[in-house]
Design an enzyme around this catalytic site. Structure first.
Site, mmCIF file in Angstrom:
data_model
loop_
_atom_site.group_PDB
_atom_site.id
_atom_site.type_symbol
_atom_site.label_atom_id
_atom_site.label_comp_id
_atom_site.label_asym_id
_atom_site.label_seq_id
_atom_site.Cartn_x
_atom_site.Cartn_y
_atom_site.Cartn_z
ATOM 1 N N HIS A 166 0.830 -1.213 0.000
ATOM 2 C CA HIS A 166 0.000 0.000 0.000
ATOM 3 C C HIS A 166 0.863 1.260 0.000
ATOM 4 C CE1 HIS A 166 -3.573 2.472 1.204
ATOM 5 N NE2 HIS A 166 -2.616 3.225 1.720
ATOM 6 N N GLU A 167 1.766 1.346 0.964
ATOM 7 C CA GLU A 167 2.584 2.552 1.072
ATOM 8 C C GLU A 167 3.501 2.723 -0.132
ATOM 9 O OE1 GLU A 167 1.874 4.801 3.060
ATOM 10 O OE2 GLU A 167 0.513 3.614 4.303
ATOM 11 N N HIS A 203 3.638 6.823 -6.875
ATOM 12 C CA HIS A 203 2.992 8.062 -7.318
ATOM 13 C C HIS A 203 3.991 9.226 -7.271
ATOM 14 C CE1 HIS A 203 -1.219 10.176 -7.249
ATOM 15 N NE2 HIS A 203 -0.542 10.418 -8.352
ATOM 16 N N HIS A 260 1.813 4.616 -2.886
ATOM 17 C CA HIS A 260 2.003 6.063 -2.737
ATOM 18 C C HIS A 260 3.387 6.464 -3.240
ATOM 19 C CE1 HIS A 260 -1.639 7.049 -0.614
ATOM 20 N NE2 HIS A 260 -1.372 6.275 0.420
#
Length: 762
Positions: free
Chosen positions: A550-551, A557, A554
């Site tokens: 999940h992290e 991105h 980010h």
């Protein structure tokens, strides 16, 4: 010798004098010398027609300085002449912060100097006599805070992940200074007039990112109150200052409350059910926290604690749960965040009203994909309607299962749920966390899972850089390069918990990508996993493994950003879009080829057996109502606090009752499924940037499901699909409306929530 050359050499000479190290201490002469040096610099920077004469006057002054006794240039302390490493560009690769040179005492003077630097740059924009245009106003404003961006990005990385006493004290001083600067800029009418002129007269002629930057900056000023009356503007400044103070108090009180809430345990018997590794971790945690007892159980940021899954001792389970839910509600008078919460809620409500909105929710949602509170509530109510009966059935099934061994009179309590659900899962699916945990080694997940997926899908390569210093020994640094070998970014990982780190997991940057600034991204992930004792592998649960994916979503991105301007790059998107890449990236954790590559036994190195893998993956969706319910409850709590007027905000003494009433009204008051974060420790809302925005986790999960469906149809590990996702979404930042970006990739005109509950296993 030309005048420019004379000035350059003279400037170099004076700087050498400034940096000279002299042993003798004569403060009086030092002050005289400083005045002369400053005067000399003033002459150097003169730009009128007397350049030659003033240059030679300066040379005369410099000569006089050189002829003064050495003692006259004395420094009052050995450190005063040390150049602050934060104020000059780093010589490390990518311009990475040089933590081998940066001292904690460097941050305050560096931030003060950077604040002054931006003030001066803003003043230059305001004093510009030329007609406002994109270059002399919008672009000048964009670049006015380059130094402050660089320094503050490093500093605030530490305030969250390694807040030592010195960093904490510095933050107390820095926060009001930054708030003051923000107010100065936001309400600088002359600056806004220039920005508005460009927006009104040049916006339609601009193209691409120039136009988008102009729009974002102009609307940012408007949302900050630049068009308010003088009286309202002054009140807005007061509100901003006070909220800043309160959030700083929150940032200090909540971590202290969570650290204080550890459960001290006197004997191994009270830890029955835990593995030897978990017991060793409890022993290690006790030693690192003063050893008040042989063992202690550390409380993490969520309401429910994962350790409750295996704790057989019911009294210990109760103590852990009670410690969690009461950590900051005043049960211990030293740790009560409700006064902070209620005051922030009142101030936000007033802020929304000042800006012309009925509530803070309406003000907050205007710049999101959802746009209005009606859209959000309609979305949530539909989920609650479909979720509620499934949640009740799930709870009933767990209680009936527990009664088989505990008796018909046994009443399931919230601290029992995880324990009996796990036993039930083991019996029905023949699987436990302890059985699969040896296959989830943090190092393997990172390199053979997270990085491997990014390599397969986006063509990225990762090389550990042990030559780049970090702020803590637990951190690792990796250079990220493209498939053609071109350097793209630096990535730091800081996975293990410690007392100086706040709870939770997050991504941020030491430097955002910007073509204008010639800056490649320097990105980091921070988590709070238990670090195994020396010479033992650090193992995590499946949930923690997906947190790593999940992290890193980010992080991608930020890493793959390809934008012209800092303001628009990376994750600078609406809250209800920013969680999409991270939630989508979780989907790679269970793709067979990726899973088999990282889920290997920590001792033998062999992949998880097929039969065990099938049981484990099937268990992921076992009794899924709980995770959705706790998220829905937290989401609705956030909205409840921000959907009322300042007059309707309860007193600190009634804050707990307000929480229960609001959950009851929307049909989510369920002792068995409490909010993921209760009001008193809801850091996303009171200490972070998710006020009236926590719904975005569910909203973006819908987007992520849509994206994952697209990948599944066109090839989950297809590099062409990965490149398209990279080009159309991950690289675009906030250069375009997020709904348009979503449509560009999926072809869908709007998100489709029909597959959401199915993806959740409901």
């Amino acid at each position: 010798m030309g005048i420019i050359s004379i000035r350059t050499r003279l400037a170099d000479f004076i700087q050498q004098v400034v940096n000279a190290t002299i042993d003798t201490k004569t403060p009086k002469y030092l002050e005289i010398w400083k005045l002369l040096a400053n005067f000399a610099h003033t002459i150097i920077n003169s730009t009128n027609n007397m350049r030659i004469n003033k240059t030679f006057v300066t040379l005369g002054l410099a000569t006089a300085l050189l002829q003064m006794p050495a003692s006259s240039f004395a420094q009052t302390s050995g450190a005063s002449h040390k150049q602050n490493p934060l104020l000059s560009s780093s010589t490390l690769p990518f311009g990475a912060p040089d933590f081998s040179k940066i001292q904690e005492s460097d941050y305050l003077p560096a931030i003060k100097a950077a604040i002054q630097n931006q003030r001066e740059n803003i003043q230059k924009i305001v004093n510009n006599k030329q007609k406002p245009n994109f270059k002399n106003t919008i672009l000048a404003y964009e670049e006015s805070g380059v130094l402050l961006d660089r320094v503050s990005s490093v500093f605030f990385g530490l305030t969250s992940a390694h807040k030592t006493p010195v960093i904490a004290e510095t933050q107390k001083t820095v926060t009001p200074l930054l708030t003051e600067l923000e107010n100065e800029i936001s309400f600088n009418q002359k600056l806004f007039e220039r920005i508005k002129y460009v927006y009104d007269h040049e916006y339609s002629k601009l193209k691409g990112e120039d136009q988008r930057l102009t729009e974002v900056i102009y609307k940012g000023f408007v949302r900050s109150g630049a068009m308010l009356s003088t009286e309202k503007m002054e009140r807005m400044k007061e509100i901003n200052n006070r909220i800043s103070e309160l959030q700083q108090q929150w940032g200090n009180l909540l971590p202290a409350a969570t650290n204080n809430a550890v459960v001290w345990v006197s004997s191994k018997e009270e830890l029955t059910g835990l593995s030897d590794a978990d017991i060793a971790q409890c022993k290690k945690d006790a030693e690192s926290r003063g050893g008040k007892a042989p063992y202690c159980i550390v409380i993490i940021n969520t309401t429910q604690q994962p350790i409750l899954t295996t704790l057989a001792n019911r009294e210990t389970r109760r103590r852990v749960y009670e410690a969690s839910i009461h950590r900051a509600d005043g049960t211990n008078p030293d740790f009560n965040t409700f006064p902070i919460v209620t005051e922030i809620a009142k101030l936000r409500a007033e802020k929304g009203k000042l800006m012309g909105y009925d509530t803070y929710v309406d003000y907050s949602l205007e710049k999101t994909m959802a746009k209005t509170s009606d859209n959000v509530y309609n979305f949530l109510k539909q989920l609650i309607k479909e979720y509620a009966p499934k949640a009740d059935a799930e709870t009933k099934a767990i209680e009936e299962y527990a009664q088989k061994t505990e008796g018909k009179d046994f009443k399931l309590q919230p601290y029992d749920r995880f324990y009996y659900s796990a036993k039930m899962k083991k019996e029905m699916l023949n699987i436990t966390d302890d059985e699969v945990k040896p296959y989830f080694n943090i190092d393997s997940i990172q390199v053979n899972g997270v990085f491997y997926a990014a390599h397969r899908v986006y063509g990225l390569n990762f090389k550990e850089r042990k030559d780049i210093p970090t702020y803590h020994p637990d951190m690792k640094v990796f250079e990220v390069s493209d498939k053609n070998g071109k350097p793209l970014a630096l990535f730091y990982s800081d996975y293990f918990r410690r007392p100086t780190k706040r709870g939770g997991a997050w991504m941020s940057s030491f430097a955002k990508q910007s073509e204008q600034r010639h800056q490649l991204p320097i990105i980091y992930n921070v988590c709070n996993f238990a670090k195994a004792p020396e010479d033992q592998p650090s193992l995590v649960t499946w949930d923690e493994a997906t947190t790593m994916f999940h992290e890193f979503g980010h992080a991608l991105h930020g890493i793959l950003s390809k934008c012209k301007y800092n303001t628009l790059s990376g994750t600078a998107v609406a809250r209800d879009f920013v969680e999409m890449p991270s939630q989508f990236n979780e989907s790679f954790a269970s793709i067979p080829e990726i899973f088999d590559h990282y889920a290997r036994h920590t001792e033998t190195g062999k992949p998880m057996p097929t039969e065990l893998k099938e049981r484990m993956l099937k268990s992921i969706s076992f009794q899924p109502a709980y995770s959705l319910g706790e998220n829905l409850a937290a989401t609705c709590l956030d909205l409840a606090w921000h959907h009322i007027s300042a007059e309707q905000v309860p007193s600190p003494y009634m804050a707990g009752a307000f929480e229960k009433e609001e959950l009851h009204n929307i049909g989510l008051l369920n002792s068995q499924i409490p909010p993921r974060y209760s009001t008193s420790y809801f850091n996303h809302v009171w200490g972070g940037g998710y006020a009236a925005g926590y719904y975005s986790y569910l909203w973006t999960e819908v987007l992520a499901v849509n994206i994952a469906d697209y990948f599944a149809k066109h090839g989950a590990l297809n590099p062409a699909v990965g490149q398209a996702f990279r080009d159309k979404i991950l690289s675009r930042g906030n250069t375009k409306d997020q709904m348009e970006i979503f449509t560009d990739f999926t072809g869908m005109k709007s998100p489709d929530a029909s597959g959401f509950l199915k993806a959740r296993g409901l």
